[in-house]
Design a protein around this motif. Structure first.
Motif, short mmCIF file in Angstrom:
data_model
loop_
_atom_site.label_atom_id
_atom_site.label_comp_id
_atom_site.label_asym_id
_atom_site.label_seq_id
_atom_site.Cartn_x
_atom_site.Cartn_y
_atom_site.Cartn_z
N VAL A 348 0.83 -1.21 0.00
CA VAL A 348 0.00 0.00 0.00
C VAL A 348 0.86 1.26 0.00
N GLY A 349 2.12 1.14 0.41
CA GLY A 349 3.03 2.29 0.39
C GLY A 349 2.63 3.37 1.39
N ASP A 350 3.45 4.40 1.43
CA ASP A 350 3.17 5.51 2.34
C ASP A 350 1.86 6.22 2.01
N LYS A 351 1.51 6.27 0.73
CA LYS A 351 0.24 6.89 0.34
C LYS A 351 -0.93 6.14 0.93
N GLY A 352 -0.84 4.82 0.94
CA GLY A 352 -1.90 4.03 1.55
C GLY A 352 -2.01 4.29 3.04
N LEU A 353 -0.87 4.47 3.70
CA LEU A 353 -0.90 4.75 5.13
C LEU A 353 -1.42 6.16 5.42
#
Length: 594
Positions: A348-353
């Motif tokens: 999910v990457g940092d964008k997902g977080l």
């Protein structure tokens, strides 16, 4: 005092069987009749509270003894089944843990021990009325499962987590002989999957099933048998199927069980769906009680929207098998406003977080796992940025397990300030010994900020480049810490000495690949008898150091696992635990009990 009473008195000190010694000198008359007191004590669910109650006086001790129905044993070698049976004559439910946690990382040989059969043999005569058995990291054979199924006529619930040694033939015995099953929960076991025929062995008269979890099995099951089982199990509240169950089949199961509270789906992608996706979406919308959702193997943006109607009441979303990207996660979380627990892959990457931080204000638990822990490309996965975003939007966060490639001291300090209620903080920087990637400084101040800002911290796992200063902080500030896990860290024996000299509530200490030697090991002489266990592997401990510990503390079991071809003077793997049962009788040749 009779011999059994003396033995029971000692057993009270082992794990949650009890934690202290009863004061038999207290002879004050109990103001309640035995029947009333037993009834009152039966309403106490907490093992710790019941243990405290048993220490008040002799009458309370006996009342607690006779009213206890469940026992939790955190180490199967800390006490014997005979002692447990003598202490508690009316047990109906047992939770039992076996191998050390590092067996999850293949650091404990398969034939180390923790066999369930000696326990079952005693329970068959002491507790023929046993109804529930929950095992974790135990060795379980098909023969033991058949023994269980045929010797406990009222048996109802079996949970196996991270166990090994059995096959689906053992599950077949359970399904065939246990006529009143309410729960069969099979999770993350080293099972020999011989096929799904076991599911067809449940009798057609069985209607009591409440929990069925076979998500971790690989083989196809008879869907016809599964559907019939689900259709007659009107009290079913937990269903977790494996990835061989298709979307079409899942829809048919949900039509039979709209009352489900927890659902683990099968594969969530297929080329052909016999009906329109709107039908599947409507089926999910009828699952009004659903609060936990997992599975979702191979989920894509095409199929994810069908679960949106069921997300409104979700408190736990487990996406650890779904390789979602940030956009897919963001769209999904916009429908999950009640989430308390969330498990993710780092795809999910940092964008997902960031989406987690903006969409989940009630979140209390976050676990982020690596999709590919052996991929060394640092630009993949999550970083400190995503972690900070979550902490800013989720002030109630109290439990975190976070795998990442990079981290900074400043980021962890910010996270700790944003979420001072942490009780569990497990940060895994996957490259061992990596410093703050911006300043190149050790990560000492990161974990120092956590233990200073989070007074309720109970469990801590540290990683990255750490000196003894980290452990000085831990020993000084971690007043409520119970479990500490350390790997590839520390500068000298002082690090471990700081921890053992502080941390008044420490119960489990797990250490691997650290420069701690005999001085560190022996600094815990006054501590180990109040702890549950110590694990040390690939450290600088020697056999002589272990012998000194065993001599000074004879009530501890000091076990050394020898490796073939290893130095006879080295203690490569050391497991120390308190026990009232003495040295175990089933130790394999490579385990030396000193």
């Amino acid at each position: 005092m009779d011999p059994n009473q003396k033995r029971a008195k000692v057993v009270d000190r082992v794990d949650s069987v009890d934690t202290g010694v009863a004061s038999f000198e207290s002879t004050r008359m109990c103001p309640f009749p035995d029947e009333v007191l037993e009834r009152v004590l039966s309403l106490i669910d907490s093992n710790k509270d019941r243990s405290s109650v048993s220490l008040v006086c002799k009458d309370w001790y006996n009342a607690e003894r006779w009213s206890r129905r469940h026992v939790f044993i955190g180490n199967c070698y800390s006490v014997s089944p005979e002692i447990v049976a003598a202490r508690f004559p009316r047990i109906q439910s047992v939770t039992l843990k076996g191998k050390p946690r590092f067996s999850d990382f293949n650091l404990v040989p398969e034939d180390w021990g923790a066999d369930i059969q000696p326990w079952l043999s005693v329970f068959a005569s002491a507790y023929p009325f046993l109804e529930e058995l929950r095992l974790k990291r135990m060795a379980v054979s098909d023969e033991s499962l058949e023994f269980l199924a045929t010797n406990f006529q009222g048996f109802k619930a079996l949970s196996l987590l991270s166990c090994d040694g059995f096959s689906t033939d053992g599950l077949k015995a359970i399904a065939t002989h246990c006529k009143n099953m309410t729960e069969l929960d099979i999770q993350e076991n080293g099972i020999d999957d011989l096929g799904g025929h076991w599911l067809s062995c449940f009798p057609e008269s069985l209607t009591s099933l409440e929990v069925l979890n076979f998500a971790s099995l690989n083989s196809e099951v008879s869907f016809e048998s599964l559907e019939k089982l689900i259709s007659r199990s009107k009290s079913l509240r937990v269903l977790k199927v494996n990835r061989n169950i298709s979307l079409d089949q899942l829809q048919r199961l949900l039509l039979q069980a709209p009352q489900l509270m927890e659902l683990g789906t099968g594969a969530f992608m297929q080329e052909l769906v016999s009906g329109p996706l709107t039908d599947l979406k409507n089926t999910f919308s009828n699952c009004k009680k659903l609060i936990t959702l997992s599975g979702l193997w191979d989920a894509t943006s095409l199929y994810l929207p069908v679960i949106y109607p069921a997300c409104v009441n979700l408190t736990f979303l487990n996406l650890s098998y779904a390789t979602l990207r940030s956009g897919e996660l963001s769209n999904l979380l916009s429908h999950c406003k009640s989430l308390r627990r969330l498990w993710l892959l780092d795809t999910v990457g940092d964008k997902g977080l960031e989406a987690v931080g903006s969409s989940c204000p009630l979140l209390e638990e976050l676990r982020v796992f690596p999709a590919d822990p052996f991929d060394q490309e640092i630009f993949l996965g999550v970083t400190e940025s995503g972690f900070v975003s979550v902490s800013q939007g989720c002030p109630k966060l109290r439990y975190v397990l976070y795998f990442c490639r990079q981290m900074t001291n400043a980021a962890v300090a910010t996270i700790a300030r944003n979420c001072p209620g942490f009780t569990h903080f497990r940060l895994c920087i996957m490259n061992p010994g990596q410093p703050d990637y911006l300043t190149k400084e050790p990560m000492d101040e990161a974990f120092g900020s956590v233990v200073k800002a989070c007074p309720n911290l109970q469990r801590l796992a540290v990683s990255g480049q750490l000196t003894d200063r980290t452990f000085e902080y831990i020993g000084k500030y971690s007043k409520n810490l119970e479990t500490l896990s350390v790997a590839f860290a520390g500068s000298s024996d002082l690090g471990m000495e700081y921890v053992l000299g502080g941390c008044p509530k420490l119960r489990k200490l797990e250490i691997r690949d650290c420069p701690f030697g005999n001085a560190a090991l022996l600094s815990g002489l006054t501590k180990y008898e109040s702890m549950r266990s110590l694990w040390m592997s690939a450290c600088n401990v020697t056999m002589n150091g272990c012998r000194v510990l065993a001599k000074e503390r004879p009530r501890l079991n000091v076990e050394v696992m020898k490796e073939e071809g290893g130095d006879d003077g080295e203690a490569h793997k050391v497991y120390v635990y308190r026990t009232v049962a003495g040295p175990r009788k089933d130790a394999p040749p490579f385990v030396l009990t000193l």
